[in-house]
Design a protein around this motif. Sequence first.
Motif, short mmCIF file in Angstrom:
data_model
loop_
_atom_site.label_atom_id
_atom_site.label_comp_id
_atom_site.label_asym_id
_atom_site.label_seq_id
_atom_site.Cartn_x
_atom_site.Cartn_y
_atom_site.Cartn_z
N ILE A 91 -4.13 -33.13 0.73
CA ILE A 91 -4.56 -32.26 -0.37
C ILE A 91 -4.43 -30.80 0.04
O ILE A 91 -3.95 -29.95 -0.72
CB ILE A 91 -6.00 -32.59 -0.79
CG1 ILE A 91 -6.08 -34.02 -1.35
CG2 ILE A 91 -6.51 -31.58 -1.83
CD1 ILE A 91 -7.50 -34.49 -1.64
N ASP A 92 -4.85 -30.49 1.26
CA ASP A 92 -4.75 -29.12 1.76
C ASP A 92 -3.28 -28.67 1.84
O ASP A 92 -2.95 -27.54 1.45
CB ASP A 92 -5.42 -29.04 3.14
CG ASP A 92 -5.50 -27.64 3.68
OD1 ASP A 92 -6.01 -26.76 2.97
OD2 ASP A 92 -5.04 -27.41 4.82
N ARG A 93 -2.41 -29.54 2.31
CA ARG A 93 -0.99 -29.19 2.41
C ARG A 93 -0.37 -28.99 1.03
O ARG A 93 0.43 -28.08 0.82
CB ARG A 93 -0.23 -30.27 3.19
CG ARG A 93 -0.46 -30.21 4.70
CD ARG A 93 0.48 -31.13 5.45
NE ARG A 93 0.07 -32.53 5.34
CZ ARG A 93 -0.70 -33.13 6.23
NH1 ARG A 93 -1.15 -32.48 7.29
NH2 ARG A 93 -1.02 -34.40 6.08
N TRP A 94 -0.76 -29.84 0.07
CA TRP A 94 -0.25 -29.67 -1.29
C TRP A 94 -0.72 -28.33 -1.88
O TRP A 94 0.06 -27.64 -2.55
CB TRP A 94 -0.73 -30.82 -2.18
CG TRP A 94 -0.21 -32.16 -1.78
CD1 TRP A 94 0.94 -32.43 -1.09
CD2 TRP A 94 -0.83 -33.43 -2.03
NE1 TRP A 94 1.08 -33.78 -0.91
CE2 TRP A 94 0.02 -34.43 -1.48
CE3 TRP A 94 -2.00 -33.83 -2.67
CZ2 TRP A 94 -0.29 -35.79 -1.55
CZ3 TRP A 94 -2.31 -35.19 -2.75
CH2 TRP A 94 -1.47 -36.14 -2.19
N ALA A 95 -1.97 -27.98 -1.64
CA ALA A 95 -2.49 -26.71 -2.14
C ALA A 95 -1.71 -25.54 -1.54
O ALA A 95 -1.31 -24.61 -2.25
CB ALA A 95 -3.98 -26.58 -1.80
N GLU A 96 -1.49 -25.60 -0.24
CA GLU A 96 -0.72 -24.54 0.42
C GLU A 96 0.66 -24.39 -0.21
O GLU A 96 1.10 -23.27 -0.52
CB GLU A 96 -0.57 -24.84 1.91
CG GLU A 96 0.30 -23.83 2.65
CD GLU A 96 0.58 -24.21 4.09
OE1 GLU A 96 1.16 -23.38 4.81
OE2 GLU A 96 0.22 -25.34 4.50
N ALA A 97 1.36 -25.50 -0.42
CA ALA A 97 2.72 -25.44 -0.96
C ALA A 97 2.74 -24.81 -2.35
O ALA A 97 3.61 -23.99 -2.67
CB ALA A 97 3.32 -26.85 -1.01
N MET A 98 1.77 -25.17 -3.20
CA MET A 98 1.73 -24.63 -4.56
C MET A 98 1.36 -23.15 -4.58
O MET A 98 1.89 -22.38 -5.39
CB MET A 98 0.78 -25.45 -5.42
CG MET A 98 1.35 -26.81 -5.79
SD MET A 98 0.28 -27.75 -6.93
CE MET A 98 -0.90 -28.43 -5.76
N ILE A 99 0.46 -22.74 -3.69
CA ILE A 99 0.08 -21.33 -3.62
C ILE A 99 1.28 -20.49 -3.17
O ILE A 99 1.60 -19.46 -3.76
CB ILE A 99 -1.11 -21.14 -2.65
CG1 ILE A 99 -2.37 -21.77 -3.24
CG2 ILE A 99 -1.34 -19.66 -2.36
CD1 ILE A 99 -3.53 -21.88 -2.26
N VAL A 100 1.96 -20.95 -2.13
CA VAL A 100 3.11 -20.21 -1.61
C VAL A 100 4.23 -20.16 -2.64
O VAL A 100 4.86 -19.11 -2.86
CB VAL A 100 3.60 -20.85 -0.29
CG1 VAL A 100 4.93 -20.24 0.15
CG2 VAL A 100 2.55 -20.69 0.80
N GLU A 101 4.49 -21.29 -3.29
CA GLU A 101 5.56 -21.34 -4.30
C GLU A 101 5.30 -20.36 -5.44
O GLU A 101 6.23 -19.78 -6.01
CB GLU A 101 5.68 -22.76 -4.85
CG GLU A 101 6.81 -22.91 -5.86
CD GLU A 101 6.92 -24.34 -6.40
OE1 GLU A 101 7.88 -24.59 -7.17
OE2 GLU A 101 6.07 -25.17 -6.06
N SER A 141 -3.80 -17.31 -0.41
CA SER A 141 -5.06 -18.04 -0.28
C SER A 141 -6.20 -17.07 0.04
O SER A 141 -6.04 -16.15 0.83
CB SER A 141 -4.96 -19.08 0.84
OG SER A 141 -6.23 -19.56 1.20
N CYS A 142 -7.35 -17.29 -0.58
CA CYS A 142 -8.54 -16.51 -0.24
C CYS A 142 -9.32 -17.14 0.91
O CYS A 142 -10.32 -16.58 1.36
CB CYS A 142 -9.47 -16.40 -1.46
SG CYS A 142 -8.80 -15.44 -2.82
N TYR A 143 -8.88 -18.31 1.37
CA TYR A 143 -9.65 -19.08 2.35
C TYR A 143 -9.10 -19.05 3.77
O TYR A 143 -9.87 -19.13 4.73
CB TYR A 143 -9.72 -20.55 1.93
CG TYR A 143 -10.54 -20.84 0.70
CD1 TYR A 143 -11.50 -19.97 0.24
CD2 TYR A 143 -10.33 -22.01 -0.01
CE1 TYR A 143 -12.25 -20.25 -0.88
CE2 TYR A 143 -11.08 -22.32 -1.14
CZ TYR A 143 -12.03 -21.42 -1.58
OH TYR A 143 -12.77 -21.71 -2.69
N VAL A 144 -7.80 -18.99 3.95
CA VAL A 144 -7.21 -19.18 5.28
C VAL A 144 -7.83 -18.22 6.29
O VAL A 144 -8.21 -18.63 7.39
CB VAL A 144 -5.69 -19.01 5.23
CG1 VAL A 144 -5.11 -18.92 6.64
CG2 VAL A 144 -5.05 -20.18 4.50
#
Length: 260
Positions: free
Chosen positions: A40-50, A55-58
Amino acid sequence: MIEILKPAELARAKEAGALVADILQTLRERSTVGTNLLDIDRWAEAMIVEAGAQSCYVDYEPSFGRGPFGHYICTAVNDAVLHGLPYDYTLADGDLLTLDLAVSKNGIAADSAISFIVGDTKPPESVALINATERALAAGIAAAGPGARVGDVSHAIGTVLSAAGYPINTEFGGHGIGSTMHQDPHVSNTGQPGRGYKLRPGLLLALEPWVMADTAKLVTDADGWTLRSATGCRTAHSEHTIAITGDGAEILTLPKRARP
């Protein structure tokens, strides 16, 4: 800091809110029995970057956490309710999962959280918890508008949660949001009407009622981030970013199918 956005900034806020909502909706659809929280975390990263967003969290490193958060989304399962650090856990049938996501795009942040049950088993306690936070969120939004006070919003949220029989923790609640994720004013999940900061057009608020079934006490995991119910009871959390307008409040983090 309390930030009042200009019309051009509000337009960017709507774009950020729509992105957060759509990512959460996609993640909800993908989060099934057998899904790993790290996926789920990896999917979120990919969509944010795309989307060309950030991210406000990293790199988030507040005083109450342990070092930078280091992940793109909060994933809280069952008795976890806030700041759930993704880890190697596979979702099971009947798990109550909360996804909390904050993203900045073109200089404006938006923040939203959803709780839902994974799989076909729907424990009544979990359904009731989720419904209570969603009703409380709707009540808080209805109470928000130009001239209303923060206390009016807090009172509306707290009235629903108390009527449902849940203890209310006041350590963490809603907040202002804008060019940064966490701003003033703080919006407690219970409060006195007629008190606090007077809302005005251009203000963004992230309202986030959350509850634990039988306690108001939190404990922190060994990871230094994840907050759980002290008794091990289940929890739920619902959140929207709203913009105060000239005649009320506009929800910025509605999923695509629910937008006007």
